[in-house]
Motif scaffolding. Structure first.
Motif, PDB file in Angstrom:
ATOM      1  N   ARG A  19     -60.115 -54.100  35.135  1.00 40.88           N
ATOM      2  CA  ARG A  19     -60.071 -53.559  33.776  1.00 40.88           C
ATOM      3  C   ARG A  19     -60.243 -52.045  33.767  1.00 40.88           C
ATOM      4  O   ARG A  19     -59.733 -51.365  32.865  1.00 40.88           O
ATOM      5  CB  ARG A  19     -61.133 -54.236  32.909  1.00 40.88           C
ATOM      6  N   PRO A  23     -56.521 -50.808  32.364  1.00 43.10           N
ATOM      7  CA  PRO A  23     -57.060 -51.299  31.089  1.00 43.10           C
ATOM      8  C   PRO A  23     -56.060 -52.190  30.352  1.00 43.10           C
ATOM      9  O   PRO A  23     -54.864 -51.886  30.306  1.00 43.10           O
ATOM     10  CB  PRO A  23     -57.314 -50.007  30.300  1.00 43.10           C
ATOM     11  N   ALA A  25     -55.431 -52.369  27.385  1.00 42.65           N
ATOM     12  CA  ALA A  25     -54.753 -51.625  26.313  1.00 42.65           C
ATOM     13  C   ALA A  25     -53.423 -51.040  26.770  1.00 42.65           C
ATOM     14  O   ALA A  25     -52.572 -50.710  25.933  1.00 42.65           O
ATOM     15  CB  ALA A  25     -55.666 -50.511  25.798  1.00 42.65           C
ATOM     16  N   ASP A  28     -48.178 -54.323  27.372  1.00 44.62           N
ATOM     17  CA  ASP A  28     -47.362 -54.550  26.187  1.00 44.62           C
ATOM     18  C   ASP A  28     -47.737 -55.912  25.612  1.00 44.62           C
ATOM     19  O   ASP A  28     -47.119 -56.934  25.913  1.00 44.62           O
ATOM     20  CB  ASP A  28     -45.875 -54.500  26.542  1.00 44.62           C
ATOM     21  N   ASN A  29     -48.779 -55.918  24.784  1.00 42.96           N
ATOM     22  CA  ASN A  29     -49.313 -57.177  24.281  1.00 42.96           C
ATOM     23  C   ASN A  29     -48.484 -57.793  23.171  1.00 42.96           C
ATOM     24  O   ASN A  29     -48.866 -58.833  22.628  1.00 42.96           O
ATOM     25  CB  ASN A  29     -50.759 -56.954  23.817  1.00 42.96           C
ATOM     26  N   ALA A 114     -49.792 -53.774  32.332  1.00 43.71           N
ATOM     27  CA  ALA A 114     -50.782 -52.693  32.432  1.00 43.71           C
ATOM     28  C   ALA A 114     -50.574 -51.912  33.724  1.00 43.71           C
ATOM     29  O   ALA A 114     -50.754 -50.692  33.766  1.00 43.71           O
ATOM     30  CB  ALA A 114     -52.209 -53.268  32.379  1.00 43.71           C
ATOM     31  N   GLN A 202     -47.251 -44.097  26.404  1.00 44.65           N
ATOM     32  CA  GLN A 202     -48.331 -44.881  25.825  1.00 44.65           C
ATOM     33  C   GLN A 202     -48.770 -44.276  24.491  1.00 44.65           C
ATOM     34  O   GLN A 202     -48.965 -43.068  24.388  1.00 44.65           O
ATOM     35  CB  GLN A 202     -49.528 -44.912  26.787  1.00 44.65           C
ATOM     36  N   LEU A 206     -54.426 -43.075  26.208  1.00 49.53           N
ATOM     37  CA  LEU A 206     -55.772 -43.423  26.656  1.00 49.53           C
ATOM     38  C   LEU A 206     -56.390 -42.233  27.368  1.00 49.53           C
ATOM     39  O   LEU A 206     -55.792 -41.687  28.300  1.00 49.53           O
ATOM     40  CB  LEU A 206     -55.738 -44.622  27.611  1.00 49.53           C
TER      41      LEU A 206
END
Length: 372
Positions: A19, A23, A25, A28-29, A114, A202, A206
């Motif tokens: 993680r 991460p 985040a 591509d959820n 990710a 992104q 982040l």
């Protein structure tokens, strides 16, 4: 009275490390399914070894390998669960794998997109190959396949004719453990001057991973001959038996120069389709996507889907995990150090291994003249 359950202490350290490196985040959820997909309960009377097994695909063969190693956790780049499950039964082959792994105390984590998006991740690894930024790998001499010898033929391979003389053999890209890092200074490739950027940056950015995004566009300071790029890619992919290439009709490989490259690991058709670049470099594209590209004057190189990803496990992820897991494992040891039940497990060192049986479902059939 409720029963308290948790995963193995080492598995928790690995999940923390993944993680931090990649991460959730960054994934591509909107369609992907990443993270801890299977959390096997820890059984103190039957502890697993502190071994991580890295793979691109979680197949039955990889599960067998993990069980034989008594691995604590599998890092499977591709998720074995993509959609919601209404049940877990032995009737489904992938669910069989999950149930078997859970019964053996083996957890499964999938980072997938990710890894694609992260700086220094899979997209940059492929960009490093085309720009000569990486250090080369070479095969062990005893790992070289000799398809002419009878010993090299798989008795269970339906594509191989065992009647002498054979007219064709099926060759798969070698497993990653058959390669070693080249340490000689002379084997380090000189980086070709270039710029690179994500195809889809992104958003929001982040702070821990600046410059992340899906895909990569490489622009060379000076055009590169396509044969030179082919040589770079062949060596960078550890000398596969072959891979498809599409070029515009009426052109030859030797007369094409490349100033820009669009890069996407795995299946890159949708991401690369609208780019104004000279070369599309990916794992796979459909017939019509490739046809549209060459009609625009572009060239296309595809490597087979997972062959565009697998080398990353050995060359990048294994080393990253060794460093990050060492930090997280030290923290877990400190947190759980007073637990007498965990004393033996916490005293063990750990190991990061790359699957020897993971491979792309496609191989290359090499035809040979029939001298019989």
């Amino acid at each position: 009275m409720s029963v308290s359950m948790s995963s193995a202490p080492f598995s928790r350290a690995v999940v923390r490390a993944m993680r931090k490196l990649y991460p959730p985040a960054l994934a591509d959820n909107s369609w992907d399914n990443t993270g801890l997909l299977l959390e096997a309960p820890f059984v103190p009377s039957r502890p697993q070894s502190n071994t991580i097994l890295l793979t691109i695909d979680l197949t039955r063969a990889v599960a067998d390998e993990a069980i034989a190693l008594k691995s604590s956790i599998i890092i499977s780049y591709h998720p074995i669960i993509f959609r919601g499950l209404k049940c877990l039964t032995l009737a489904n082959t992938q669910q069989q794998i999950l149930l078997r792994l859970a019964s053996h105390g083996i957890s499964v984590y999938s980072p997938h997109t990710a890894v694609d998006a992260a700086p220094g991740g899979l997209g940059d690894w492929l960009a490093d190959i085309v720009t000569g930024t990486r250090t080369s790998y070479e095969e062990f001499s005893d790992a070289v396949e000799t398809p002419n010898s009878k010993e090299a033929l798989d008795d269970n391979d339906p594509f191989t004719d065992l009647k002498p003389p054979p007219t064709y053999t099926l060759n798969h890209h070698p497993s990653q453990t058959s390669f070693r890092l080249a340490t000689a200074a002379s084997e380090t490739v000189t980086t070709i001057p270039h710029t690179r950027r994500p195809i889809v940056p992104q958003s929001p950015d982040l702070e821990s991973h600046p410059g992340a995004g899906m895909g990569r566009i490489v622009t060379f300071s000076n055009p590169q001959p396509l044969p030179t790029l082919l040589d770079r890619i062949g060596k960078g992919m550890n000398n596969p038996k072959g891979f498809p290439i599409a070029i515009p009709q009426g052109r030859t490989i030797s007369d094409l120069s490349i100033s820009s490259v669009g890069i996407c690991a795995g299946s890159g058709g949708s991401m690369l389709g609208g780019l104004d670049v000279d070369l599309l470099f990916t794992g796979e594209m459909s017939h019509h996507e490739a046809l549209a590209a060459i009609e625009k004057g572009q060239a296309v190189i595809s490597l087979f889907h997972s062959n565009s990803e697998r080398g990353f496990l050995t060359e990048v992820l294994r080393g990253q995990l060794e460093g990050m897991v060492e930090e997280e494992w030290a923290k877990i040891r400190q947190e759980d150090g007073e637990n007498e039940e965990l004393r033996e497990v916490l005293e063990e060192e750990f190991e990061v291994l790359v699957s020897e049986v993971d491979r792309d479902p496609y191989g290359i059939v090499i035809l040979k003249s029939d001298t019989g």
